[in-house]
Design a protein around this motif. Structure first.
Motif, mmCIF file in Angstrom:
data_model
loop_
_atom_site.group_PDB
_atom_site.id
_atom_site.type_symbol
_atom_site.label_atom_id
_atom_site.label_comp_id
_atom_site.label_asym_id
_atom_site.label_seq_id
_atom_site.Cartn_x
_atom_site.Cartn_y
_atom_site.Cartn_z
ATOM 1 N N VAL A 50 0.838 -1.204 0.000
ATOM 2 C CA VAL A 50 0.000 0.000 0.000
ATOM 3 C C VAL A 50 0.869 1.249 0.000
ATOM 4 O O VAL A 50 0.627 2.208 -0.751
ATOM 5 C CB VAL A 50 -0.961 0.000 1.208
ATOM 6 C CG1 VAL A 50 -1.641 1.359 1.349
ATOM 7 C CG2 VAL A 50 -2.003 -1.100 1.066
ATOM 8 N N VAL A 51 1.893 1.255 0.830
ATOM 9 C CA VAL A 51 2.764 2.428 0.924
ATOM 10 C C VAL A 51 3.552 2.632 -0.362
ATOM 11 O O VAL A 51 3.616 3.745 -0.903
ATOM 12 C CB VAL A 51 3.699 2.313 2.138
ATOM 13 C CG1 VAL A 51 4.709 3.462 2.156
ATOM 14 C CG2 VAL A 51 2.894 2.301 3.437
ATOM 15 N N VAL A 52 4.139 1.575 -0.880
ATOM 16 C CA VAL A 52 4.954 1.689 -2.095
ATOM 17 C C VAL A 52 4.109 2.114 -3.293
ATOM 18 O O VAL A 52 4.559 2.888 -4.148
ATOM 19 C CB VAL A 52 5.690 0.361 -2.370
ATOM 20 C CG1 VAL A 52 6.316 0.365 -3.759
ATOM 21 C CG2 VAL A 52 6.753 0.119 -1.312
ATOM 22 N N ALA A 53 2.857 1.658 -3.337
ATOM 23 C CA ALA A 53 1.989 1.979 -4.471
ATOM 24 C C ALA A 53 1.469 3.409 -4.434
ATOM 25 O O ALA A 53 1.087 3.961 -5.475
ATOM 26 C CB ALA A 53 0.812 1.011 -4.518
ATOM 27 N N ASN A 54 1.467 4.020 -3.239
ATOM 28 C CA ASN A 54 0.790 5.306 -3.110
ATOM 29 C C ASN A 54 1.666 6.479 -2.684
ATOM 30 O O ASN A 54 1.204 7.629 -2.710
ATOM 31 C CB ASN A 54 -0.356 5.172 -2.106
ATOM 32 C CG ASN A 54 -1.486 4.305 -2.622
ATOM 33 O OD1 ASN A 54 -2.318 4.764 -3.398
ATOM 34 N ND2 ASN A 54 -1.514 3.045 -2.208
#
Length: 247
Positions: free
Chosen positions: A157-161
Motif C-alpha cells: 500500500v505504501v509503495v503503491a501510493n
C-alpha cells in the motif's frame, strides 16, 4: 553503537492497568517523560491524552526527544474515521510519531479492503503532517503466514501510493505489548517474527516492540535490521541490565 538512538521509551498503562489513581499514574507518566529527557532516548511513547504534557515538558527542557503516541490502542478495531480523528488530535497536541494499531482482526477475517483503506488514509494523514507512521500488526495474534502477508500488504500500500523519499518514515511494528496470550507465550517481538517482518517490509522499516528485555536482546534485534525498539524498560536496557517490564 549508541543504543539510546534506537530506544522508544514507553509508558502506556491506563490507571486501572497500573492499579493507580489518576494522579498517581500521571506522576508515573511524568517520570517516564523526564527520564527520556534526562537519558536522551530517541523517543517517549505515551498515551494520546498525555501528548500535550510530554510536549510541554520537552519544550521546557529544550530537549530533542521525540513524542510518539498510539492510535486505536490496543485493539485496533475502531472505524477508520475514529482512527483518523484520534491521530489528528494527537498531531495538533504535538506528537511526532503515530503508532496505529492495524485492524489485524479484520485482516484475519478476510476484510483486506478495509485494512488497505486504513493503511492508506492513516499513512497519508501522518505523512501530510510530516510525521513518522508505524503500523502495529500484533504478531502474537498471527501465525507466520499472516505476519508475512500483513507486513507485505502494508508495504505494498505504501509503495503503491507514496514516493520513495518517505519510505524511511513508515514502519511496520511488531506488537502492542498488551495482547493476552495463552500459556504465557510471548506477546511481543521474537527473533522469528521480526525476521519474517524484515523479509517482507523492505523498503519500509521495522520496529520491534514488546519482549525485548536486555541489552543483548536489543543488540540482537538491531543486528537483525530493526531501526527502533519499543520498551518500558529503556533505562535498564541502556545500562546493560535486564528489565522486568512486560512490554
Amino acid at each position: 553503537m549508541n543504543i539510546k538512538n534506537y530506544l522508544d521509551s514507553t509508558y502506556l498503562k491506563t490507571n486501572s492497568q497500573a492499579g493507580l489513581s489518576e494522579n498517581e499514574n500521571e506522576a508515573v507518566a511524568q517520570g517516564f517523560i523526564q527520564e527520556a529527557i534526562d537519558e536522551e532516548f530517541k523517543l517517549i511513547m505515551i498515551r494520546p491524552e498525555r501528548v500535550a504534557l510530554a510536549k510541554k515538558m520537552i519544550v521546557d527542557a529544550d530537549s530533542k526527544v521525540l513524542i510518539g503516541t498510539v492510535i486505536d490502542f490496543p485493539e485496533g478495531t475502531s472505524s477508520i474515521a475514529k482512527k483518523l480523528d484520534e491521530a489528528l488530535e494527537c498531531i495538533q497536541n504535538g506528537a511526532d510519531e503515530l503508532d496505529y494499531v492495524c485492524n489485524y482482526e479484520a485482516f484475519k477475517a478476510g476484510d483486506v479492503d478495509s485494512v488497505k483503506d486504513e493503511i492508506l488514509k492513516g499513512t497519508q494523514l501522518g505523512l501530510d503532517n510530516n510525521k513518522t507512521v508505524k503500523w502495529i500488526i500484533e504478531v502474537a495474534a498471527l501465525n507466520d503466514k499472516l505476519i508475512a502477508e500483513l507486513t507485505t500488504l502494508i508495504r505494498n500500500v505504501v509503495v503503491a501510493n507514496f514516493k520513495s523519499e518517505v519510505y524511511n518514515s513508515v514502519f511496520v511494528k511488531s506488537s502492542t505489548g498488551f495482547y493476552k496470550t495463552e500459556n504465557d507465550l510471548p506477546n511481543g517481538a521474537t527473533v522469528a517474527s521480526i525476521t519474517i517482518m524484515l523479509q517482507n517490509a523492505a523498503p519500509l522499516l521495522v520496529k520491534a516492540a514488546g519482549g525485548v528485555r536486555t541489552y543483548k536482546e536489543a543488540v540482537e534485534m538491531i543486528e537483525l535490521g530493526v531501526k527502533r525498539i519499543g520498551t518500558s524498560g529503556a533505562k535498564a536496557i541502556a545500562n546493560g541490565e535486564e528489565t522486568s517490564s512486560k512490554y
